[in-house]
Design an enzyme around this catalytic site. Structure first.
Site, PDB file in Angstrom:
ATOM      1  N   ASN A  71      -3.366   3.929 -13.731  1.00 34.49           N
ATOM      2  CA  ASN A  71      -2.805   2.778 -13.007  1.00 34.49           C
ATOM      3  C   ASN A  71      -3.155   2.915 -11.530  1.00 34.49           C
ATOM      4  O   ASN A  71      -3.240   4.029 -11.008  1.00 34.49           O
ATOM      5  CB  ASN A  71      -1.274   2.788 -13.164  1.00 34.49           C
ATOM      6  CG  ASN A  71      -0.596   1.654 -12.411  1.00 34.49           C
ATOM      7  OD1 ASN A  71      -1.035   0.508 -12.477  1.00 34.49           O
ATOM      8  ND2 ASN A  71       0.476   1.968 -11.693  1.00 34.49           N
ATOM      9  N   GLU A 119      -8.068   0.294  -2.256  1.00 34.49           N
ATOM     10  CA  GLU A 119      -7.927   0.286  -3.723  1.00 34.49           C
ATOM     11  C   GLU A 119      -9.282   0.038  -4.369  1.00 34.49           C
ATOM     12  O   GLU A 119      -9.633   0.651  -5.386  1.00 34.49           O
ATOM     13  CB  GLU A 119      -6.934  -0.801  -4.163  1.00 34.49           C
ATOM     14  CG  GLU A 119      -5.507  -0.550  -3.724  1.00 34.49           C
ATOM     15  CD  GLU A 119      -4.527  -1.586  -4.287  1.00 34.49           C
ATOM     16  OE1 GLU A 119      -4.737  -2.080  -5.411  1.00 34.49           O
ATOM     17  OE2 GLU A 119      -3.545  -1.903  -3.591  1.00 34.49           O
ATOM     18  N   HIS A 123      -1.655   1.986  -7.870  1.00 30.17           N
ATOM     19  CA  HIS A 123      -0.363   1.616  -7.301  1.00 30.17           C
ATOM     20  C   HIS A 123      -0.480   1.584  -5.772  1.00 30.17           C
ATOM     21  O   HIS A 123      -1.037   2.501  -5.172  1.00 30.17           O
ATOM     22  CB  HIS A 123       0.688   2.652  -7.728  1.00 30.17           C
ATOM     23  CG  HIS A 123       2.058   2.326  -7.219  1.00 30.17           C
ATOM     24  ND1 HIS A 123       2.856   1.370  -7.795  1.00 30.17           N
ATOM     25  CD2 HIS A 123       2.754   2.806  -6.154  1.00 30.17           C
ATOM     26  CE1 HIS A 123       4.000   1.282  -7.123  1.00 30.17           C
ATOM     27  NE2 HIS A 123       3.962   2.146  -6.122  1.00 30.17           N
TER      28      HIS A 123
HETATM   29  C1  GAR Z   1      -2.810  -4.356  -6.299  1.00 29.87           C
HETATM   30  O1  GAR Z   1      -2.434  -4.185  -4.973  1.00 29.87           O
HETATM   31  C2  GAR Z   1      -2.231  -3.259  -7.167  1.00 29.87           C
HETATM   32  O2  GAR Z   1      -2.190  -2.015  -6.524  1.00 29.87           O
HETATM   33  C3  GAR Z   1      -0.843  -3.784  -7.400  1.00 29.87           C
HETATM   34  O3  GAR Z   1      -1.007  -5.152  -7.606  1.00 29.87           O
HETATM   35  C4  GAR Z   1      -2.151  -5.602  -6.889  1.00 29.87           C
HETATM   36  C5  GAR Z   1      -3.060  -6.330  -7.838  1.00 29.87           C
HETATM   37  O4  GAR Z   1      -4.117  -6.933  -7.171  1.00 29.87           O
HETATM   38  N1  GAR Z   1      -0.241  -3.141  -8.526  1.00 29.87           N
HETATM   39  C6  GAR Z   1       1.054  -2.930  -8.632  1.00 29.87           C
HETATM   40  O5  GAR Z   1       1.859  -3.239  -7.773  1.00 29.87           O
HETATM   41  C7  GAR Z   1       1.483  -2.263  -9.919  1.00 29.87           C
HETATM   42  N2  GAR Z   1       2.875  -1.986  -9.905  1.00 29.87           N
HETATM   43  P1  GAR Z   1      -5.388  -7.463  -7.957  1.00 29.87           P
HETATM   44  O6  GAR Z   1      -4.860  -8.336  -9.091  1.00 29.87           O
HETATM   45  O7  GAR Z   1      -6.130  -8.279  -6.949  1.00 29.87           O
HETATM   46  O8  GAR Z   1      -6.166  -6.289  -8.469  1.00 29.87           O
END
Ligand code: GAR
Length: 210
Positions: A110, A177, A112
């Site tokens: 995952n 990320e 995060h």
């Molecule tokens: C990202 O920032 C990811 O780290 C977060 O949601 C976003 C998704 O962006 N994930 C969480 O918060 C999981 N609990 P994306 O759809 O553009 O990849």
């Protein structure tokens, strides 16, 4: 060997796009064999349709924040039939429970948006700002039965600057990320990550100075 990736998403899918781009750029030898979404309107599904990536919305059941029961079994069945070597939760906004975790033991990661163990769960950027932290970041970790609590694999740290808002911070972290997630998948693809021998100390992708 080509790594078979299944990616679970809920929305925008920018991390999915980063993975797709890394494959196109031959950062690692891989294929996205399935994308599953718990939301029919996820932009990530449009991206898949446009790029010929097999994808599917599967109704997530009656719970708002977790995957359980018949819906969970449907996810497990779809994933099994795609035979992934690695399952990536890339903005999948539901808690996955033991049956799914056990079906793909030590093969789920995952991303995060915090420096775990700080701020598991939601609203990570708001919490970091409220706490007056001077840095935050993102973490790629193995998924186990503790929410955002599995072994951490890699982190990127970013500074929190005066005047930052949730939006500015989120954008800064998201950029990292998109680097860290493909970098970790590359390590899996090259057989350089083994759950049992992986320490709980994450590798550090990048350190920025304020
Ligand atoms: C990202 O920032 C990811 O780290 C977060 O949601 C976003 C998704 O962006 N994930 C969480 O918060 C999981 N609990 P994306 O759809 O553009 O990849």
């Amino acid at each position: 060997m080509k790594i078979r990736l299944a990616v679970l998403v809920s929305g925008r899918g920018s991390n999915l796009q980063a993975i797709h781009r890394a494959i196109g750029d031959k950062v690692f030898d891989g294929e996205i064999v399935l994308v599953l979404s718990d939301r029919p309107d996820a932009a990530a599904l449009d991206f898949c349709a446009k790029h010929g990536i097999p994808s599917k919305y599967i109704h997530p059941g009656d719970f708002k924040t977790k995957l359980e029961g018949a819906a969970e079994q449907a996810y497990i069945a779809a994933l099994r039939s795609a035979a992934p070597g690695l399952i990536v939760l890339a903005g999948f906004m539901r808690v996955v429970k033991p049956p799914l975790i056990r079906a793909f033991e030590n093969s789920i990661i995952n991303i995060h948006p915090s420096l775990l163990p700080k701020y598991p769960g939601l609203h990570t950027h708001a919490r970091a700002l409220e706490a007056g932290d001077r840095e935050t970041g993102c973490t790629v970790h193995f998924v186990n039965e503790v929410i955002d609590g599995g072994k951490r694999i890699m982190q990127a740290r970013v500074p929190i600057r005066p005047g930052d808002t949730e939006a500015s911070l989120s954008a800064r972290v998201l950029k990292e990320e998109h680097q860290v997630l493909p970098a970790v998948i590359k390590m899996f693809a090259e057989g350089r990550i083994d759950y049992a021998s992986w320490p709980n100390e994450p590798m550090v992708w990048a350190t920025h100075r304020t």
